[in-house]
Write a protein that holds these residues in place. Structure first.
Motif, mmCIF file in Angstrom:
data_model
loop_
_atom_site.group_PDB
_atom_site.id
_atom_site.type_symbol
_atom_site.label_atom_id
_atom_site.label_comp_id
_atom_site.label_asym_id
_atom_site.label_seq_id
_atom_site.Cartn_x
_atom_site.Cartn_y
_atom_site.Cartn_z
ATOM 1 N N PRO A 10 74.755 35.920 92.189
ATOM 2 C CA PRO A 10 74.252 37.119 92.880
ATOM 3 C C PRO A 10 73.719 38.175 91.927
ATOM 4 C CG PRO A 10 76.307 36.399 93.877
ATOM 5 C CD PRO A 10 76.120 35.569 92.645
ATOM 6 N N ASP A 11 74.431 38.419 90.824
ATOM 7 C CA ASP A 11 73.948 39.409 89.849
ATOM 8 C C ASP A 11 72.669 38.938 89.168
ATOM 9 O OD1 ASP A 11 75.850 41.530 90.029
ATOM 10 O OD2 ASP A 11 77.323 40.197 89.120
ATOM 11 N N VAL A 12 72.591 37.638 88.889
ATOM 12 C CA VAL A 12 71.379 37.094 88.268
ATOM 13 C C VAL A 12 70.178 37.284 89.193
ATOM 14 C CG1 VAL A 12 70.267 34.966 87.471
ATOM 15 C CG2 VAL A 12 72.651 35.435 86.855
ATOM 16 N N LEU A 13 70.364 37.003 90.476
ATOM 17 C CA LEU A 13 69.273 37.148 91.441
ATOM 18 C C LEU A 13 68.856 38.610 91.599
ATOM 19 C CD1 LEU A 13 70.524 34.660 94.186
ATOM 20 C CD2 LEU A 13 68.559 34.334 92.679
ATOM 21 N N MET A 14 69.838 39.516 91.616
ATOM 22 C CA MET A 14 69.500 40.922 91.791
ATOM 23 C C MET A 14 68.769 41.472 90.567
ATOM 24 S SD MET A 14 69.483 43.283 94.029
ATOM 25 C CE MET A 14 70.720 42.913 95.284
ATOM 26 N N ARG A 15 69.164 41.045 89.360
ATOM 27 C CA ARG A 15 68.428 41.484 88.161
ATOM 28 C C ARG A 15 66.991 40.982 88.195
ATOM 29 N NH1 ARG A 15 73.315 40.229 85.378
ATOM 30 N NH2 ARG A 15 72.450 38.202 84.767
ATOM 31 N N ALA A 16 66.813 39.735 88.612
ATOM 32 C CA ALA A 16 65.458 39.195 88.724
ATOM 33 C C ALA A 16 64.650 39.960 89.769
ATOM 34 C CB ALA A 16 65.514 37.710 89.074
ATOM 35 N N ALA A 17 65.300 40.371 90.859
ATOM 36 C CA ALA A 17 64.608 41.138 91.896
ATOM 37 C C ALA A 17 64.128 42.479 91.361
ATOM 38 C CB ALA A 17 65.531 41.337 93.090
ATOM 39 N N ARG A 18 64.977 43.156 90.589
ATOM 40 C CA ARG A 18 64.568 44.444 90.029
ATOM 41 C C ARG A 18 63.404 44.292 89.054
ATOM 42 N NH1 ARG A 18 70.327 45.423 90.026
ATOM 43 N NH2 ARG A 18 70.447 44.778 87.831
ATOM 44 N N GLN A 19 63.392 43.184 88.305
ATOM 45 C CA GLN A 19 62.298 42.944 87.365
ATOM 46 C C GLN A 19 60.981 42.651 88.081
ATOM 47 O OE1 GLN A 19 63.798 39.750 84.963
ATOM 48 N NE2 GLN A 19 65.303 41.033 83.900
ATOM 49 N N GLN A 20 61.072 42.033 89.269
ATOM 50 C CA GLN A 20 59.866 41.647 90.013
ATOM 51 C C GLN A 20 59.368 42.736 90.955
ATOM 52 O OE1 GLN A 20 58.151 38.514 90.085
ATOM 53 N NE2 GLN A 20 59.255 38.050 88.207
ATOM 54 N N LEU A 21 60.129 43.817 91.107
ATOM 55 C CA LEU A 21 59.835 44.787 92.158
ATOM 56 C C LEU A 21 58.436 45.383 92.044
ATOM 57 C CD1 LEU A 21 60.871 46.319 94.598
ATOM 58 C CD2 LEU A 21 61.902 47.997 93.050
ATOM 59 N N GLN A 22 57.985 45.701 90.857
ATOM 60 C CA GLN A 22 56.684 46.338 90.693
ATOM 61 C C GLN A 22 55.529 45.340 90.705
ATOM 62 O OE1 GLN A 22 56.402 49.565 90.837
ATOM 63 N NE2 GLN A 22 58.643 49.768 90.938
ATOM 64 N N VAL A 23 55.752 44.136 90.185
ATOM 65 C CA VAL A 23 54.653 43.173 90.057
ATOM 66 C C VAL A 23 54.540 42.242 91.271
ATOM 67 C CG1 VAL A 23 54.677 43.220 87.550
ATOM 68 C CG2 VAL A 23 56.160 41.611 88.746
ATOM 69 N N ALA A 24 55.675 41.939 91.913
ATOM 70 C CA ALA A 24 55.657 41.029 93.066
ATOM 71 C C ALA A 24 56.703 41.493 94.074
ATOM 72 C CB ALA A 24 55.924 39.594 92.620
ATOM 73 N N PRO A 25 56.402 42.508 94.868
ATOM 74 C CA PRO A 25 57.399 43.080 95.782
ATOM 75 C C PRO A 25 57.968 42.080 96.780
ATOM 76 C CG PRO A 25 55.481 44.519 95.577
ATOM 77 C CD PRO A 25 55.127 43.239 94.906
ATOM 78 N N ARG A 26 57.130 41.208 97.331
ATOM 79 C CA ARG A 26 57.628 40.252 98.314
ATOM 80 C C ARG A 26 58.621 39.284 97.678
ATOM 81 N NH1 ARG A 26 52.910 37.704 101.922
ATOM 82 N NH2 ARG A 26 54.792 36.715 102.755
ATOM 83 N N ARG A 27 58.299 38.835 96.474
ATOM 84 C CA ARG A 27 59.218 37.963 95.764
ATOM 85 C C ARG A 27 60.515 38.698 95.444
ATOM 86 N NH1 ARG A 27 61.501 33.212 94.795
ATOM 87 N NH2 ARG A 27 62.070 32.884 92.612
ATOM 88 N N ALA A 28 60.410 39.957 95.085
ATOM 89 C CA ALA A 28 61.595 40.757 94.766
ATOM 90 C C ALA A 28 62.508 40.899 95.980
ATOM 91 C CB ALA A 28 61.176 42.124 94.247
ATOM 92 N N VAL A 29 61.921 41.143 97.144
ATOM 93 C CA VAL A 29 62.719 41.278 98.369
ATOM 94 C C VAL A 29 63.435 39.966 98.677
ATOM 95 C CG1 VAL A 29 62.574 41.583 100.866
ATOM 96 C CG2 VAL A 29 61.340 43.131 99.348
ATOM 97 N N SER A 30 62.725 38.851 98.502
ATOM 98 C CA SER A 30 63.338 37.549 98.757
ATOM 99 C C SER A 30 64.536 37.306 97.846
ATOM 100 C CB SER A 30 62.292 36.441 98.573
ATOM 101 O OG SER A 30 62.876 35.159 98.741
ATOM 102 N N LEU A 31 64.393 37.642 96.570
ATOM 103 C CA LEU A 31 65.494 37.451 95.622
ATOM 104 C C LEU A 31 66.667 38.380 95.946
ATOM 105 C CD1 LEU A 31 63.431 37.208 92.311
ATOM 106 C CD2 LEU A 31 64.691 35.339 93.412
ATOM 107 N N ALA A 32 66.367 39.627 96.289
ATOM 108 C CA ALA A 32 67.435 40.578 96.592
ATOM 109 C C ALA A 32 68.183 40.184 97.863
ATOM 110 C CB ALA A 32 66.857 41.987 96.733
ATOM 111 N N LEU A 33 67.455 39.702 98.866
ATOM 112 C CA LEU A 33 68.106 39.248 100.096
ATOM 113 C C LEU A 33 69.076 38.106 99.795
ATOM 114 C CD1 LEU A 33 66.522 38.726 103.560
ATOM 115 C CD2 LEU A 33 67.889 36.895 102.575
#
Length: 563
Positions: A329-352
């Motif tokens: 879960p922490d790995v996925l959330m860190r990846a989501a924060r990294q993707q938030l600016q460049v790929a928002p949809r991907r970031a939301v999927s990872l955070a979910l």
């Protein structure tokens, strides 16, 4: 079968290279022909489609191009050959799933895309095993199935009230399939109405559970048709169990299909036939007993976890995989924060996936409860001015066992929830939607069960190489706790929300064998000293002559030297 990099023990790029090399070799050996160039006819048909639409039917286009088939020749008859081609001549991970998606896409395009061939691809089913669609049956049967589904969702009080008023949904249809009314009751309806008034307490089923039971009734009717009973003769739900010979035919056919053994389908149909006979139409007790007896050979008897669950849980609890799963879960959330600016949809999927997974690891609710979590109704805060969630509270009417759920929210769960609720959820939640996991194609809806399953299963498979369904996290929690605290089934029962202790014991008693054996060995061998070895003790080897001595330790004087 698809293999993730974690499952293969290699990196993503390396696995892609392996697949590419394998595909190249198989093509050279003429074992694959999945890249045949599209003919002009197919190029012209796919040209107006966007990328996603083309991807949905690309495999079919390549198959037809390789076989020299025009788009106008696509239909139900040739589709079986397409499925065989997917299995034998491609590296498709799930041929059945791709075939189903292709068929649905083709039919959708036939209805919506101008110039698309109008022929529809029917679902290919084995006539001996297939389940007929509800609209294949007479209208009276369809109406009665709908009445049965509604009846399953009524409380005992509602059933008694509607039975006294002569409501058809509460008492079932008359033997000839016609509706019974209070003004002109048939003898059978009058007898049924009297029994309905004395029915025992019954908790109404949820809409999804009632729909499943209604589907199982349709399954039973489909089996009856495949054995030779004319479909026109199945006019109501009562016909599945009266005459009694119909129920016998259905259950014996299911037994034969499962190679003279039990099956999941047999279990579902046996249960619904017993419910129909005993509760819906109130058949004579001897008939109910006979149906229950015939259902025993086809019903699966669960003692402990199934082999499938045991295998999945064992793989998840391997030392390396278990640690990765806890950290995921922490790995996925860190990846989501990294993707938030460049790929928002991907970031939301990872955070979910991170938020869903941390819930399943720490608070493994049943699927219906976790996807239905509401920000205001279920997530409780001690201080309304602060966003931190402290308790999870679900009312009894919303749970499977009719018992309320009140659990504290651990800090690890709360931390990831805050990231999801404050940063990522607003990017997809429609205005006014208050579900923790919004979605389902509705402005005020929550994520669908299948969408939640796919999100969690994909994340874990890619992360640690293990496939786990949401429900298997409940087994994982029970197994972990009992491994640390053997025999404490009551604690597991309360945490998982089982209604009866027997349910918990039946699920997990088989998982305690190794722990029980280890504790037994400790008792048997406790206090017994190991036997001393026989013979003279081995002489310790002397140190080499050049080895340094401790200061002040006497040693031999070298030759020619005085002490």
């Amino acid at each position: 079968m698809a293999v993730s990099p974690a499952e293969a023990g290699t990196g993503k790029d390396r696995l892609a290279n392996i697949r590419s090399a394998l595909r190249f070799v198989l093509r050279r050996l003429d074992r694959l022909d999945d890249n045949a160039p599209l003919t002009p006819e197919w190029q012209g048909l796919l040209g107006p489609l966007d990328y996603r639409q083309r991807a949905a039917v690309t495999a079919l286009a390549h198959y037809c191009s390789a076989k020299g088939m025009l788009p106008i020749q696509v239909g139900t008859e040739m589709f079986a050959g397409f499925i065989d081609w997917l299995v034998q001549r491609t590296l498709t991970a799930n041929p059945a799933k791709l075939a189903g998606a292709t068929r649905r896409a083709w039919n959708r395009f036939a209805a919506t895309v101008p110039g698309w061939p109008s022929q529809v691809i029917e679902s290919a089913r084995d006539p001996r095993q297939g389940i007929l669609p509800l609209d294949a049956f007479p209208q009276s049967f369809r109406d009665d199935v709908a009445a049965f589904e509604a009846w399953l969702q009524q409380s005992s009080f509602e059933r008694k009230r509607t039975a006294a008023a002569g409501d058809t949904a509460a008492v079932g249809p008359a033997p000839n399939g016609t509706a019974t009314t209070a003004s002109a009751p048939t003898p059978a309806a009058s007898e049924t109405r009297g029994r309905a008034l004395t029915t025992t307490s019954w908790k109404p089923l949820r809409a999804s559970s009632a729909a499943n039971r209604a589907a199982h009734a349709r399954w039973a009717a489909s089996v009856l048709v495949t054995t030779g009973v004319p479909i026109e003769q199945i006019t109501c739900v009562r016909d599945l169990v009266q005459p009694l010979a119909n129920a016998e035919i259905i259950l014996m056919e299911l037994y034969r299909r499962a190679d003279n053994g039990p099956s999941a389908r047999g279990t579902h149909i046996a249960d619904v036939l017993r419910i129909i006979a005993r509760h819906f139409i109130h058949a004579p007790p001897d008939d109910v007993a006979r149906i229950a007896e015939l259902g025993k050979p086809v019903r699966l008897q669960y003692a402990g976890l199934t082999q499938k669950n045991e295998t999945a849980i064992a793989r998840a609890l391997r030392p390396g995989a278990d640690l990765k799963l806890r950290e995921l879960p922490d790995v996925l959330m860190r990846a989501a924060r990294q993707q938030l600016q460049v790929a928002p949809r991907r970031a939301v999927s990872l955070a979910l996936r991170a938020a869903a997974l941390v819930f399943l690891l720490y608070r493994p609710l049943r699927l219906a409860n976790i996807i239905g979590l509401h920000l205001d109704r279920h997530l409780q805060r001690d201080d309304p001015r602060r966003p931190d969630v402290h308790r999870l509270q679900i009312q009894a009417a919303e749970t499977k066992t009719n018992h309320p759920i009140t659990l504290p929210v651990p800090p690890a769960v709360n931390r990831l929830l805050q990231h999801w609720i404050t940063v990522f959820r607003p990017l997809i939640a429609p205005p006014g939607n208050r579900y923790l996991f919004p979605g389902g194609g509705k402005p005020d809806g929550h994520i669908t069960p299948q969408g939640f399953r796919d999100a969690v299963r994909t994340a874990v498979h890619q992360g640690i190489g293990v496939k786990l369904t949401p429900h298997q996290y409940r087994h994982l929690a029970g197994k972990r706790y009992l491994a640390a605290h053997p025999g404490e089934y009551e604690t597991v029962r309360q945490f998982l929300g089982h209604k009866r202790l027997e349910t918990t014991i039946n699920h997990y008693i088989g998982t305690q064998a190794e722990e029980s054996a280890a504790r037994f060995d400790e008792v048997v061998t406790g206090g017994i000293a190991p036997k001393p070895k026989r013979g003279r003790p081995r002489k310790q080897p002397s140190k080499p002559s050049g080895a340094p001595r401790k200061p002040g330790t006497p040693g031999k004087t070298p030759p020619g030297k005085a002490r």
